[in-house]
Design an enzyme around this catalytic site. Structure first.
Site, PDB file in Angstrom:
ATOM      1  N   TYR A  79       1.043  -1.152  -0.177  1.00 20.29           N
ATOM      2  CA  TYR A  79       0.101  -0.095  -0.114  1.00 20.29           C
ATOM      3  C   TYR A  79       0.865   1.226  -0.042  1.00 20.29           C
ATOM      4  CZ  TYR A  79      -3.608   3.326   1.582  1.00 20.29           C
ATOM      5  OH  TYR A  79      -4.054   4.647   1.490  1.00 20.29           O
TER       6      TYR A  79
ATOM      7  N   ASP B  55       9.275   2.321  -0.397  1.00 20.44           N
ATOM      8  CA  ASP B  55       8.077   3.023   0.428  1.00 20.44           C
ATOM      9  C   ASP B  55       8.554   2.745   1.938  1.00 20.44           C
ATOM     10  OD1 ASP B  55       5.828   3.904   1.861  1.00 20.44           O
ATOM     11  OD2 ASP B  55       4.679   3.379   0.155  1.00 20.44           O
TER      12      ASP B  55
ATOM     13  N   LYS C  71       5.288   8.972   8.923  1.00 21.80           N
ATOM     14  CA  LYS C  71       5.047   8.346  10.505  1.00 21.80           C
ATOM     15  C   LYS C  71       6.143   8.824  11.369  1.00 21.80           C
ATOM     16  CE  LYS C  71       2.070   4.726   8.530  1.00 21.80           C
ATOM     17  NZ  LYS C  71       0.918   5.350   8.721  1.00 21.80           N
TER      18      LYS C  71
END
Length: 432
Positions: A149, A244, A272
């Site tokens: 994702y 990613d 994050k």
């Protein structure tokens, strides 16, 4: 140590109120409890390894805002940095030294990165990285992997086609077929498929995008053969290898998965942890690649609140605490203790399940495993996971509300809390 948290009338009421003005009552589907049923818990505060909901129930937190709270909630150094930044303003729409300081910390730590562009989210970072890969190479096609994702980017919000080398199909209404017409979807850890893709499109692939440690189909680890093939094939064919690391960056090691595994990509997406809980994303790479980004180059990307000074202060304080302490040794020890305890609980209860872990990220899959790709992950018993989730929630343990998400250990957890969590898991596994 852990209390009964099964009564949550104020959360129920808060959710009913939210549903009237927010689609589905949540601002991200990941919070909706759609995979497990029931009502999302509404939180009021966090402290260290704990969350407190609006009913006053306390939970040991293994979500950590989906990864950023690697130091735990309200870490003193982070809170002090935020408070100091707030004395000056919330934003300027102009450069600040804090942006440069965070970029320097990232560049010093992440092997592939010389220059960084800040964004406001991981999705924004991924979207920009796709555009950069295409602009830098002059090519259109990109490769992604089923189960990875990269945010809700049109070009990457794709499901696999009917064959291994067919182009992907949009996996959400509202994404035009043209947005995914140049996206190739392959199985994770499948070297043969990857090799075949480059054989079919030897001069057309701009970049290969992947999570080097997967957290969005549960915790899945790349094989050494897969990582080696990725690097070799991209180099040979002039494509950019894009990691990613929004989830695993600064989580599985100070320099991210690429530092842990010793494989250097051409582009890295982050988020994050580098924001310490604030809305921060970033993408970076060698100066030779990043020179294509506006205003130096012609690949356009912008953001009014990118590099927000309060968010930058939060990120700087977080990365300095990670750099200067023994955080990763502690995280490794705590996560290994949790892994061992859960493994013992699985074996003691005869549960068909397995644990997969890298650093402080792990997943309990309700399948015998090993899980190497999305096909393996989808063999999991999701109904049993839902019962496990609610059993743990009612015993004061807050876990990701999907079988296909990773859980996170923070440096604020203690050995006693890990052991209490394992004891709760053993109890739940006995009855589900």
């Amino acid at each position: 140590m852990l209390a009964d948290t099964s009564s949550r009338p104020q959360s129920d009421a808060a959710f009913e109120r939210a549903k009237k003005v927010i689609p589905g009552g949540v601002n991200s589907p990941a919070r909706a409890f759609g995979a497990v049923g029931g009502t999302p818990v509404h939180m009021a505060s966090g402290e260290g390894p704990w969350l407190t909901d609006v009913d006053g129930n306390r939970y040991v937190d293994f979500v950590g805002s989906w990864g950023p709270h690697i130091l735990g909630h309200r870490h003193p150094a982070v809170m002090e940095a935020i408070a100091d930044a707030l004395t000056r303003s919330t934003s300027f729409g102009a450069p600040t030294p804090a942006e440069t300081e965070l970029a320097e910390l990232v560049a010093e730590a992440v092997p592939s990165v010389e220059q960084v562009r800040m964004t406001n989210s991981g999705t924004e970072a991924a979207m920009s990285a796709v555009r950069l890969a295409r602009g830098a190479t002059g090519r259109d096609k990109v490769v992604k992997f089923a189960g990875n994702y990269h945010g809700h980017v049109d070009a990457l919000l794709v499901s696999a086609g009917s064959g291994a080398l067919t182009l992907g199909h949009p996996s959400s209404p509202g994404v035009p077929a043209g947005c995914t017409a140049d996206t190739i979807v392959l199985d994770y850890n499948d070297v043969d498929q990857l090799t075949a893709a480059f054989e079919k499109y030897p001069d057309a692939i701009a970049g290969v995008f992947l999570e080097p440690v997967c957290g969005n189909m549960g915790l899945v680890v790349p094989t050494e053969e897969f990582l080696t093939a990725l690097r070799d094939l991209c180099t040979r064919h002039g494509a950019l290898l894009a990691f990613d690391e929004v989830m695993c960056g600064f989580r599985v090691a100070y320099g991210g998965a690429q530092a842990r595994f010793g494989v250097t990509p051409d582009l890295t997406m982050m988020g994050k942890v580098i924001g310490g809980g604030m809305p921060v994303g970033a993408y970076g790479g060698p100066a030779e690649v990043m020179k294509h980004i506006s205003p130096v180059g012609s690949v356009y990307q912008a953001g009014t609140l990118s590099g927000n000074p309060v968010a930058m202060a939060c990120g700087v304080a977080t990365l300095k605490a990670l750099r200067d302490g023994d955080v990763y040794e502690r995280l490794e020890a705590l996560a290994a203790r949790l892994e061992a305890g859960l493994t013992d609980a699985i074996e003691a209860t005869g549960t068909p399940a397995c644990i997969q872990r890298v650093g402080s990220m792990l997943t309990l899959f309700f399948t015998s495993g090993p899980v190497t790709n999305l096909i393996d992950a989808q063999k999991s018993d999701v109904e049993r996971f839902a019962r496990y989730f609610h059993g743990m929630l009612d015993r004061g343990v807050y876990l990701p509300c999907s079988q296909y998400e990773a859980m996170f250990v923070s440096a604020a957890h203690t050995e006693e809390l890990i052991d209490a969590t394992v004891a709760a898991a053993r109890e739940v596994l006995h009855v589900i």
